[in-house]
Design a protein around this motif. Sequence first.
Motif, short mmCIF file in Angstrom:
data_model
loop_
_atom_site.label_atom_id
_atom_site.label_comp_id
_atom_site.label_asym_id
_atom_site.label_seq_id
_atom_site.Cartn_x
_atom_site.Cartn_y
_atom_site.Cartn_z
N LEU A 39 0.96 -1.36 -0.04
CA LEU A 39 0.15 0.00 -0.11
C LEU A 39 0.71 1.07 0.09
CD1 LEU A 39 -2.77 -0.98 2.46
CD2 LEU A 39 -2.81 -1.20 0.10
N ILE A 40 2.08 1.19 0.68
CA ILE A 40 3.02 2.45 0.90
C ILE A 40 3.46 2.62 -0.59
CG2 ILE A 40 4.94 3.11 1.72
CD1 ILE A 40 4.15 1.79 4.38
N ARG A 41 3.98 1.63 -1.11
CA ARG A 41 4.58 1.53 -2.47
C ARG A 41 3.75 2.23 -3.49
NH1 ARG A 41 7.77 -2.66 -5.70
NH2 ARG A 41 7.44 -0.88 -7.03
N LEU A 42 2.54 1.95 -3.52
CA LEU A 42 1.34 2.38 -4.46
C LEU A 42 1.20 3.95 -4.26
CD1 LEU A 42 -0.94 -0.58 -4.11
CD2 LEU A 42 -0.04 0.10 -6.26
N ALA A 43 1.03 4.35 -3.01
CA ALA A 43 0.63 5.61 -2.49
C ALA A 43 1.96 6.43 -3.11
CB ALA A 43 0.38 5.83 -0.97
N GLN A 44 3.00 5.85 -2.80
CA GLN A 44 4.36 6.72 -3.21
C GLN A 44 4.48 7.01 -4.51
OE1 GLN A 44 7.89 4.90 -1.58
NE2 GLN A 44 7.32 6.01 0.59
N ALA A 45 3.74 5.90 -5.59
CA ALA A 45 3.74 5.78 -6.94
C ALA A 45 2.57 6.98 -7.40
CB ALA A 45 3.54 4.67 -7.45
N GLY A 46 1.90 7.47 -6.62
CA GLY A 46 0.66 8.48 -6.86
C GLY A 46 -0.44 7.67 -7.06
N ARG A 47 -0.76 6.45 -6.68
CA ARG A 47 -1.84 5.83 -6.82
C ARG A 47 -2.64 6.23 -5.58
NH1 ARG A 47 0.66 4.74 -10.62
NH2 ARG A 47 0.43 2.60 -11.74
N ALA A 48 -4.23 6.24 -5.83
CA ALA A 48 -5.24 6.43 -4.58
C ALA A 48 -5.49 5.05 -3.94
CB ALA A 48 -6.38 6.87 -5.39
N VAL A 49 -5.08 5.22 -2.99
CA VAL A 49 -5.17 3.81 -1.91
C VAL A 49 -5.69 4.34 -0.74
CG1 VAL A 49 -3.54 2.32 -0.62
CG2 VAL A 49 -2.61 3.25 -2.84
N GLY A 50 -6.47 3.04 -0.18
CA GLY A 50 -7.23 3.29 0.94
C GLY A 50 -7.35 1.78 1.72
N ILE A 51 -7.86 2.24 2.95
CA ILE A 51 -8.09 1.18 3.93
C ILE A 51 -9.59 1.10 4.46
CG2 ILE A 51 -7.70 -0.27 6.31
CD1 ILE A 51 -4.14 0.92 5.53
N LEU A 52 -10.39 -0.08 4.52
CA LEU A 52 -11.42 0.11 5.51
C LEU A 52 -11.48 -0.85 6.41
CD1 LEU A 52 -14.40 1.02 5.53
CD2 LEU A 52 -15.18 -0.56 3.87
N GLU A 53 -11.40 -0.48 7.51
CA GLU A 53 -11.64 -1.58 8.72
C GLU A 53 -13.13 -1.83 8.66
OE1 GLU A 53 -7.69 0.02 9.35
OE2 GLU A 53 -9.51 1.25 9.79
N LEU A 54 -13.56 -3.15 8.99
CA LEU A 54 -14.88 -3.67 9.23
C LEU A 54 -15.33 -3.45 10.57
CD1 LEU A 54 -14.12 -4.85 6.38
CD2 LEU A 54 -15.54 -6.67 6.63
N SER A 55 -14.29 -3.37 11.54
CA SER A 55 -14.60 -3.24 12.94
C SER A 55 -13.78 -2.29 13.43
CB SER A 55 -14.49 -4.37 13.50
OG SER A 55 -13.39 -5.02 14.22
N ARG A 56 -13.87 -1.75 14.81
CA ARG A 56 -13.19 -0.98 15.50
C ARG A 56 -12.15 -1.68 16.52
NH1 ARG A 56 -16.63 3.13 18.74
NH2 ARG A 56 -17.54 1.05 19.18
N GLY A 57 -12.27 -2.94 16.48
CA GLY A 57 -11.46 -3.72 17.29
C GLY A 57 -11.85 -3.60 18.76
N GLU A 58 -13.07 -3.38 19.07
CA GLU A 58 -13.33 -2.94 20.25
C GLU A 58 -13.39 -4.17 21.54
OE1 GLU A 58 -17.32 -3.98 18.05
OE2 GLU A 58 -15.27 -3.04 17.78
N ARG A 59 -13.11 -5.42 20.98
CA ARG A 59 -12.97 -6.26 21.85
C ARG A 59 -11.64 -7.03 21.99
NH1 ARG A 59 -18.21 -10.64 20.66
NH2 ARG A 59 -19.68 -9.22 21.20
N GLY A 60 -10.69 -6.14 21.48
CA GLY A 60 -9.26 -6.57 21.51
C GLY A 60 -8.82 -6.17 23.15
#
Length: 243
Positions: A39-60
């Motif tokens: 993801l970092i490589r793609l972002a550095q190359a100018g690509r539009a990159v994202g992450i979607l967490e499905l949960s907030r990790g509230e039970r961790g």
Amino acid sequence: MTSVPPLPFQTVHGIPIPLDWLCLAPHPDDAEIGAGGTLIRLAQAGRAVGILELSRGERGTQGTPQVRVAECARAAQIMGLSWRGQLGLGDGELTDTPAAAHALAAALRAVRPRVLLVPHHKDRHPDHFGTYHLSRRAVQLAQLRKADLQGEPWRVSRVLLYQGNADIQATLLVDVGDVQQEWEAAVQAHRSQFSGEAISETVTPEIIERRRARQIYWGTLARVRYAEAFEAEDALLVDPLAL
């Protein structure tokens, strides 16, 4: 005047724009651990990159949702992400249900990714293989014109599976040697998970050492120093001139 239904997610970083690559993460930090270098490589190359967490990790065991969302925002800045969001499904309850699939499909229509990264179905964590099966239904729903969903239909061009805790049969290796410093900083941004006592093989201060060992293994196969591994369920079309 007809009101527009709210988007089915919370934005943590950036704004929801059409993305080249989107990584689905069951919990905060999963994307950094499994696919962060790519993801970092793609972002550095100018690509539009994202992450979607499905949960907030509230039970961790460690951290709170409030702490973890701040860590996600910090990691997104380090990685150069265009957007990061959280769907807000229940931690420990990620599975293929109609309601969850509709929420995820609406999110896919909102950010319109070309390539989607999802956890591998062999992963031992129920939320991880649950996310895999949920994503399959959501990808199908998102492209159906008659689906009862907000937004215009969208067809994801390619789905790739990233490695969690289980071994995979990699069909795609990405050289991440040039982004090791940024990758390590992005993982360490999740301080609540990786600075305290070891809870599991993943939630441990040794996370960088353990994950880098995998990158070295895959890098050996690719004849580079460090690589991340992905598995494509469909055949990849390769330009022979690029080989």
